[in-house]
Design a protein around this motif. Sequence first.
Motif, PDB file in Angstrom:
ATOM      1  N   ASP A   2       0.539 -15.460   0.012  1.00  8.33           N
ATOM      2  CA  ASP A   2      -0.332 -14.321   0.296  1.00  8.33           C
ATOM      3  C   ASP A   2       0.485 -13.078   0.575  1.00  8.33           C
ATOM      4  O   ASP A   2       0.202 -11.995   0.076  1.00  8.33           O
ATOM      5  CB  ASP A   2      -1.231 -14.641   1.488  1.00  8.33           C
ATOM      6  N   LEU A  56      -1.779 -10.703  -8.885  1.00  9.29           N
ATOM      7  CA  LEU A  56      -2.934 -11.580  -9.119  1.00  9.29           C
ATOM      8  C   LEU A  56      -2.487 -12.954  -9.588  1.00  9.29           C
ATOM      9  O   LEU A  56      -3.084 -13.974  -9.245  1.00  9.29           O
ATOM     10  CB  LEU A  56      -3.854 -10.934 -10.154  1.00  9.29           C
ATOM     11  N   LEU A  59       0.758  -6.259  -4.795  1.00  2.88           N
ATOM     12  CA  LEU A  59      -0.412  -5.404  -4.998  1.00  2.88           C
ATOM     13  C   LEU A  59      -0.204  -4.040  -4.358  1.00  2.88           C
ATOM     14  O   LEU A  59      -0.569  -3.004  -4.928  1.00  2.88           O
ATOM     15  CB  LEU A  59      -1.651  -6.088  -4.429  1.00  2.88           C
ATOM     16  N   ALA A  62      -6.500  -3.108  -3.258  1.00  2.00           N
ATOM     17  CA  ALA A  62      -6.056  -2.853  -4.641  1.00  2.00           C
ATOM     18  C   ALA A  62      -7.149  -2.134  -5.410  1.00  2.00           C
ATOM     19  O   ALA A  62      -6.903  -1.164  -6.132  1.00  2.00           O
ATOM     20  CB  ALA A  62      -5.717  -4.182  -5.301  1.00  2.00           C
ATOM     21  N   GLN A 101      -1.738 -15.222  -6.887  1.00  2.00           N
ATOM     22  CA  GLN A 101      -2.947 -15.814  -6.302  1.00  2.00           C
ATOM     23  C   GLN A 101      -3.524 -16.897  -7.217  1.00  2.00           C
ATOM     24  O   GLN A 101      -4.112 -17.856  -6.757  1.00  2.00           O
ATOM     25  CB  GLN A 101      -4.004 -14.708  -6.123  1.00  2.00           C
ATOM     26  N   PHE A 137     -11.143 -11.322  -9.324  1.00  2.00           N
ATOM     27  CA  PHE A 137     -10.568 -12.130  -8.240  1.00  2.00           C
ATOM     28  C   PHE A 137     -11.349 -11.917  -6.948  1.00  2.00           C
ATOM     29  O   PHE A 137     -11.548 -12.836  -6.169  1.00  2.00           O
ATOM     30  CB  PHE A 137      -9.107 -11.734  -8.032  1.00  2.00           C
ATOM     31  N   MET A 154      -7.230  -8.039   0.499  1.00  3.45           N
ATOM     32  CA  MET A 154      -6.134  -7.387  -0.242  1.00  3.45           C
ATOM     33  C   MET A 154      -6.658  -6.888  -1.565  1.00  3.45           C
ATOM     34  O   MET A 154      -6.234  -5.842  -2.048  1.00  3.45           O
ATOM     35  CB  MET A 154      -5.016  -8.409  -0.376  1.00  3.45           C
ATOM     36  N   PHE A 155      -7.631  -7.608  -2.140  1.00  2.72           N
ATOM     37  CA  PHE A 155      -8.171  -7.137  -3.417  1.00  2.72           C
ATOM     38  C   PHE A 155      -8.970  -5.869  -3.208  1.00  2.72           C
ATOM     39  O   PHE A 155      -9.016  -4.996  -4.074  1.00  2.72           O
ATOM     40  CB  PHE A 155      -9.038  -8.226  -4.033  1.00  2.72           C
ATOM     41  N   SER A 176       1.809 -11.698  -2.657  1.00  2.00           N
ATOM     42  CA  SER A 176       0.835 -10.967  -3.492  1.00  2.00           C
ATOM     43  C   SER A 176       0.413  -9.693  -2.792  1.00  2.00           C
ATOM     44  O   SER A 176       0.142  -8.686  -3.449  1.00  2.00           O
ATOM     45  CB  SER A 176      -0.365 -11.854  -3.783  1.00  2.00           C
ATOM     46  N   TRP A 177       0.404  -9.705  -1.434  1.00  2.00           N
ATOM     47  CA  TRP A 177       0.146  -8.444  -0.726  1.00  2.00           C
ATOM     48  C   TRP A 177       1.193  -7.413  -1.130  1.00  2.00           C
ATOM     49  O   TRP A 177       0.869  -6.280  -1.531  1.00  2.00           O
ATOM     50  CB  TRP A 177       0.234  -8.639   0.792  1.00  2.00           C
TER      51      TRP A 177
END
Lengths: 117, 92
Positions: A6, A55, A13, B6, A58, B50, B2-3, A9-10
């Motif tokens: 996590d 992504l 992103l 983004a 994830q 997602f 988090m998405f 990916s944090w």
Amino acid sequence: MGVVLDGLSWALLLAGSFFVITGGVGLLRFPDVYSRMHAAGMTDTLGAALFIAGLAVQGGFTLITVKLLMILLFIFFTSPTATYALANAVWSSGVRPKRRDGTACEAIDRSDEPSKS
Amino acid sequence: MMFAVAAAALLVTMLLALLRAYVGPTLYDRILAVNTFGTKTVLMIAVLGFLMGRPDFLDIALVYALINFIGTIAVLKFFRYGDLGRAGEGDS
């Protein structure tokens, strides 16, 4: 293990968001078409790569990641091509890149260069 | 969460691209802005896929990337060569 993924990916992103936003700001603030194209074209590809990497982390090793990599592969090939086609269209329409002092730089004439043959 | 961050960043960039498309003095600024907007839409669809737990959005994102590229190249070809190739004539 989950926290590390996590966190990764944090980071990806957030980096992608940073580059995407700098591209958007560059698209607005740069003086002429060529420099805007430079800003938008570059960060398109890089921002997309970071987003898709974030992504994919994830997604794990599933079909989702394969689809994401297909999208990334496609963007890697087409984003520079589209920017090149745009630059070709702008150049052939007669617009020349502007120098800092505002004078447009003329087409490079190669008459005075020593011939390479 | 988090998405959402983004998606927010993508939304800001899309608004900036739309602003450039509106303000853009020349035609080619607008084409560039629309092309950037299209690429960001691809990413937005993927991120929203997602966010909402719908992995089938990625197919839509891939198709959108294809269409966006072809649309940009068609518009550029039209303005570069005056038309998209006359009927019955080879693509010289």
